[in-house]
Design an enzyme around this catalytic site. Structure first.
Site, PDB file in Angstrom:
ATOM      1  N   GLY A  62      61.220 112.626  64.274  1.00  0.00           N
ATOM      2  CA  GLY A  62      60.624 113.350  65.394  1.00  0.00           C
ATOM      3  C   GLY A  62      61.328 113.163  66.724  1.00  0.00           C
ATOM      4  O   GLY A  62      60.733 113.401  67.777  1.00  0.00           O
ATOM      5  N   ASN A  83      65.265 126.914  64.824  1.00  0.00           N
ATOM      6  CA  ASN A  83      65.596 125.644  64.174  1.00  0.00           C
ATOM      7  C   ASN A  83      66.773 125.008  64.900  1.00  0.00           C
ATOM      8  O   ASN A  83      67.600 125.699  65.485  1.00  0.00           O
ATOM      9  CB  ASN A  83      65.999 125.918  62.715  1.00  0.00           C
ATOM     10  CG  ASN A  83      66.323 124.643  61.955  1.00  0.00           C
ATOM     11  OD1 ASN A  83      65.640 123.623  62.104  1.00  0.00           O
ATOM     12  ND2 ASN A  83      67.364 124.670  61.138  1.00  0.00           N
ATOM     13  N   HIS A  89      70.038 122.433  64.117  1.00  0.00           N
ATOM     14  CA  HIS A  89      70.802 121.941  62.971  1.00  0.00           C
ATOM     15  C   HIS A  89      72.010 121.139  63.459  1.00  0.00           C
ATOM     16  O   HIS A  89      72.697 121.563  64.393  1.00  0.00           O
ATOM     17  CB  HIS A  89      71.256 123.125  62.111  1.00  0.00           C
ATOM     18  CG  HIS A  89      72.017 122.681  60.911  1.00  0.00           C
ATOM     19  ND1 HIS A  89      71.397 122.158  59.796  1.00  0.00           N
ATOM     20  CD2 HIS A  89      73.348 122.631  60.659  1.00  0.00           C
ATOM     21  CE1 HIS A  89      72.316 121.821  58.918  1.00  0.00           C
ATOM     22  NE2 HIS A  89      73.505 122.091  59.411  1.00  0.00           N
ATOM     23  N   SER A 140      73.533 123.262  66.542  1.00  0.00           N
ATOM     24  CA  SER A 140      73.254 124.692  66.736  1.00  0.00           C
ATOM     25  C   SER A 140      71.758 124.920  66.756  1.00  0.00           C
ATOM     26  O   SER A 140      71.020 124.303  65.972  1.00  0.00           O
ATOM     27  CB  SER A 140      73.814 125.516  65.567  1.00  0.00           C
ATOM     28  OG  SER A 140      75.162 125.252  65.341  1.00  0.00           O
ATOM     29  N   ASP A 169      69.755 127.392  56.915  1.00  0.00           N
ATOM     30  CA  ASP A 169      70.439 127.287  58.214  1.00  0.00           C
ATOM     31  C   ASP A 169      71.347 128.495  58.482  1.00  0.00           C
ATOM     32  O   ASP A 169      72.457 128.353  58.998  1.00  0.00           O
ATOM     33  CB  ASP A 169      71.262 125.978  58.271  1.00  0.00           C
ATOM     34  CG  ASP A 169      70.414 124.759  57.946  1.00  0.00           C
ATOM     35  OD1 ASP A 169      69.308 124.649  58.493  1.00  0.00           O
ATOM     36  OD2 ASP A 169      70.852 123.923  57.134  1.00  0.00           O
TER      37      ASP A 169
HETATM   38  C1  GAR Z   1      67.948 116.520  63.280  1.00  0.00           C
HETATM   39  O1  GAR Z   1      69.221 115.928  63.387  1.00  0.00           O
HETATM   40  C2  GAR Z   1      68.044 117.983  62.890  1.00  0.00           C
HETATM   41  O2  GAR Z   1      69.158 118.601  63.414  1.00  0.00           O
HETATM   42  C3  GAR Z   1      68.117 117.895  61.388  1.00  0.00           C
HETATM   43  O3  GAR Z   1      67.187 116.903  61.069  1.00  0.00           O
HETATM   44  C4  GAR Z   1      67.194 115.908  62.093  1.00  0.00           C
HETATM   45  C5  GAR Z   1      65.760 115.572  62.454  1.00  0.00           C
HETATM   46  O4  GAR Z   1      65.700 114.517  63.349  1.00  0.00           O
HETATM   47  N1  GAR Z   1      67.775 119.173  60.794  1.00  0.00           N
HETATM   48  C6  GAR Z   1      68.435 119.703  59.773  1.00  0.00           C
HETATM   49  O5  GAR Z   1      69.334 119.129  59.182  1.00  0.00           O
HETATM   50  C7  GAR Z   1      67.963 121.093  59.372  1.00  0.00           C
HETATM   51  N2  GAR Z   1      68.796 121.639  58.354  1.00  0.00           N
HETATM   52  P1  GAR Z   1      64.380 114.234  64.187  1.00  0.00           P
HETATM   53  O6  GAR Z   1      63.213 114.163  63.190  1.00  0.00           O
HETATM   54  O7  GAR Z   1      64.657 112.900  64.808  1.00  0.00           O
HETATM   55  O8  GAR Z   1      64.218 115.332  65.208  1.00  0.00           O
END
Ligand code: GAR
Length: 193
Positions: free
Chosen positions: A15, A112, A114, A141, A150
């Site tokens: 999060g 989203n 990514h 992105s 994505d």
């Molecule tokens: C983030 O780095 C986000 O970019 C990635 O998950 C992580 C979540 O971190 N999302 C993806 O890879 C989507 N394909 P968080 O829970 O600390 O925000």
């Protein structure tokens, strides 16, 4: 009349992007409010954070698939988001692809973040993919969400250098710093729309 943009946040992980959005809201730099946080992972960091911020938060049982949600579960999520009067759905580390009925309930209103310069390295652990490919520059992105992985239209990107002695962890940490700046900035543009 101007109003605070009503956000619904979906996440599966710790999060940190959600926290970055909340910090900007609390500081008065982002004219938005998070109405609900939904996770497919029970007891995830993002749900615990939402509770700390006293934001309504819910775990939804994802069902039998590994990479997507059961259509009935998407229906429940649509209902929850509509009941919370959400205008923009913000995926913050939500590790499942969205299908119907969610996509058509919020056309061009699901975004989203990514951790790569899409269209390069979609999917999981993109920073490891970038390292393995010998990239000198990667990044993050923000894009509109469609039914692919994505793959939706890109809204904004931030470049991040790959340093010679980077480990997957050090590179991911640098990308996440960029993410936490970029995501609130992009959300702010929806406040003006
Ligand atoms: C983030 O780095 C986000 O970019 C990635 O998950 C992580 C979540 O971190 N999302 C993806 O890879 C989507 N394909 P968080 O829970 O600390 O925000």
């Amino acid at each position: 009349m101007k109003h605070r943009l009503r956000l619904g946040v979906l996440g599966s992980g710790k999060g940190s992007n959600f926290r970055a959005v909340m910090e900007q809201i609390i500081d008065g730099r982002l004219d938005a409010e998070v109405r609900i946080v939904i996770s497919d992972v029970d007891n995830s960091g993002i749900l615990n954070l939402a509770r700390d911020y006293q934001i309504p938060s819910l775990y939804v049982r994802p069902g039998r698939f590994r990479t997507k949600l059961e259509p009935e579960v998407e229906e429940d999520i649509v209902r929850l988001l509509l009941e919370a009067d959400v205008e923009l759905v913000v995926l913050a580390g939500f590790m499942r692809v969205l299908k119907q009925p969610l996509l058509s309930a919020f056309p061009r209103r699901i975004i989203n973040i990514h951790p790569s310069l899409l269209p390069k390295f979609p999917g999981v652990e993109s920073w490891k993919q970038a390292l393995a490919a010998g990239e000198k520059i990667t990044g993050c992105s923000v894009h509109y969400v469609d039914a692919g992985i994505d793959s939706g239209e890109i809204i904004a990107q931030q470049k991040v250098p790959v340093l010679p002695d980077d480990t997957p962890e050090s590179l991911h940490a640098r990308i996440q710093i960029a993410e936490r700046a970029l995501y609130p900035e992009v959300i702010a543009t929806f406040c003006e729309a």
